[in-house]
Design an enzyme around this catalytic site. Structure first.
Site, PDB file in Angstrom:
ATOM      1  CG  ASP A  47      -5.401   2.169   7.463  1.00 54.60           C
ATOM      2  OD1 ASP A  47      -6.338   1.622   6.869  1.00 54.60           O
ATOM      3  OD2 ASP A  47      -4.649   2.980   6.915  1.00 54.60           O
ATOM      4  N   GLY A  85      -6.960   9.301   6.635  1.00 50.30           N
ATOM      5  CA  GLY A  85      -7.858   8.154   6.438  1.00 50.30           C
ATOM      6  C   GLY A  85      -8.961   8.426   5.427  1.00 50.30           C
ATOM      7  CG  HIS A 126      -8.286  15.316  -7.614  1.00 51.93           C
ATOM      8  ND1 HIS A 126      -8.179  15.377  -8.987  1.00 51.93           N
ATOM      9  CD2 HIS A 126      -7.202  14.615  -7.170  1.00 51.93           C
ATOM     10  CE1 HIS A 126      -7.086  14.713  -9.376  1.00 51.93           C
ATOM     11  NE2 HIS A 126      -6.484  14.247  -8.287  1.00 51.93           N
ATOM     12  CE1 TYR A 149      -9.705  11.548  -2.365  1.00 42.55           C
ATOM     13  CE2 TYR A 149      -8.944  12.655  -4.359  1.00 42.55           C
ATOM     14  CZ  TYR A 149      -8.714  12.195  -3.081  1.00 42.55           C
ATOM     15  OH  TYR A 149      -7.484  12.378  -2.509  1.00 42.55           O
ATOM     16  CE  LYS A 153      -9.609  13.505   0.672  1.00 42.69           C
ATOM     17  NZ  LYS A 153      -9.206  13.021   2.009  1.00 42.69           N
ATOM     18  CB  SER A 179       2.662  12.830  -2.287  1.00 43.04           C
ATOM     19  OG  SER A 179       3.853  12.894  -1.537  1.00 43.04           O
TER      20      SER A 179
HETATM   21  C1  15L Z   1      -4.985  12.421  -5.212  1.00 42.52           C
HETATM   22  O1  15L Z   1      -5.715  13.070  -4.478  1.00 42.52           O
HETATM   23  C2  15L Z   1      -4.801  10.963  -5.065  1.00 42.52           C
HETATM   24  O2  15L Z   1      -4.949  10.561  -3.714  1.00 42.52           O
HETATM   25  C3  15L Z   1      -3.499  10.479  -5.622  1.00 42.52           C
HETATM   26  O3  15L Z   1      -3.575   9.068  -5.741  1.00 42.52           O
HETATM   27  C4  15L Z   1      -3.128  11.101  -6.963  1.00 42.52           C
HETATM   28  O4  15L Z   1      -3.918  10.601  -7.956  1.00 42.52           O
HETATM   29  C5  15L Z   1      -3.221  12.611  -6.860  1.00 42.52           C
HETATM   30  O5  15L Z   1      -4.429  13.038  -6.305  1.00 42.52           O
HETATM   31  C6  15L Z   1      -3.014  13.341  -8.178  1.00 42.52           C
HETATM   32  O6  15L Z   1      -3.795  14.251  -8.477  1.00 42.52           O
HETATM   33  O7  15L Z   1      -2.056  13.036  -8.884  1.00 42.52           O
END
Ligand code: 15L
Length: 278
Positions: A47, A85, A126, A149, A153, A179
């Site tokens: 990290d 990460g 997302h 974001y 991904k 989670s």
């Molecule tokens: C994610 O990808 C985030 O990392 C997490 O913090 C949450 O916000 C989650 O999605 C979500 O969709 O609840």
């Protein structure tokens, strides 16, 4: 291309000689770190944030994912990776680019050089956040990212597909829902992934015999869900928890849903309205 089986240690019978956990100081990294130690002779944890005390079979290797030389060293001698990460929420593109896009490329390229067999990639729901909450979707549908974001991904998933097709490096892309210790709002009744189910999912992703590039949604056995994981049944993931016991309290706290609110209409929730970042 034919994948090679993940390396097992003949000396100890443990599944991996050296397993790498990136993002080990983050929210889910801290959950998984003690739970992965039993799968391997050595757990290498990395990290940019403080990693705390070194566990009995751990190696601590801080690294910036945007630093290619550092990531090449990080992957040396690694059989498999749990790659958490990077930036884990919505931000300006300039903040997402170095760790999530350049950094994930570095992880794949360094894994290729090191002969690493498998990566478990922390993708996210997302990637498909702009599907509506009244649609049931599968990993086979086209991405509809809900921000930079989610776009990063989606890039990581495409990278994973390319490195499997071209080099036989296997990946399970986990489109993780929410989670946390427990669901925090009504949306999370559908998206919640308990920490124990997260561990079950990551273990299945690391140890299933052949995965190619598999995409799976990371959720518990929730009664109400928007995601169909039938195409990932070969992972053998069987969630044991459910958001249902939390329903009554969450509905009492939030008795009505405003369907004019995009956060209530789309699967990505509040992520779909974030930005622009100027
Ligand atoms: C994610 O990808 C985030 O990392 C997490 O913090 C949450 O916000 C989650 O999605 C979500 O969709 O609840």
């Amino acid at each position: 291309m034919k994948p090679a089986p993940a390396a097992a240690s003949p000396a100890t019978g443990l599944r991996f000689r050296r397993l790498l956990l990136t993002g080990a100081a983050g929210g889910l990294g801290r959950v998984l770190r003690p739970r992965l130690a039993g799968l391997c002779e050595t757990l290498r944890v990395s990290d940019i944030a403080e990693l705390g005390a070194t566990g009995p079979n751990e190696e601590v290797m801080p690294a910036q994912l945007a630093d290619k030389a550092a990531v090449l060293s990080l992957l040396a001698g690694v059989d498999a990776v749990v790659h958490l990460g990077g930036v884990s929420t919505e931000h300006a593109f300039e903040d997402i680019l170095p760790a999530n896009i350049v950094g994930t490329y570095h992880v794949y390229e360094a894994a290729r050089v090191a002969g690493t067999k498998r990566i478990v990639f922390a993708s996210s729901n997302h990637v498909t956040g702009f599907y509506r909450q009244d649609e049931t979707i599968s990993p086979k549908l086209s991405p509809r990212p809900d921000g930079y974001y989610g776009l990063s991904k989606a890039f990581g998933e495409n990278l994973a597909q390319f490195y499997f097709d071209r080099y036989g490096l296997e990946t399970v892309s986990l489109r993780i829902g929410s989670s946390f210790p427990e669901p925090r709002d009504r949306r999370m009744l559908a998206t919640w992934l308990s920490y124990d189910d997260l561990e079950r999912l990551v273990t299945a992703a690391l140890t299933a015999p052949a995965v190619g590039h598999t995409i799976v949604y990371g959720m518990s056995d929730n009664r109400l869900t928007w995601w169909d994981n039938t195409s990932a049944r070969h992972l053998g993931y069987r969630p044991a928890d459910s958001s249902e016991p939390f329903r009554a309290a969450l509905e009492a706290r939030q008795p009505t849903i405003d369907l004019d609110d995009p956060a209530a209409l789309y699967q990505g929730g509040a992520f779909v309205t974030q930005g622009p970042f100027e």
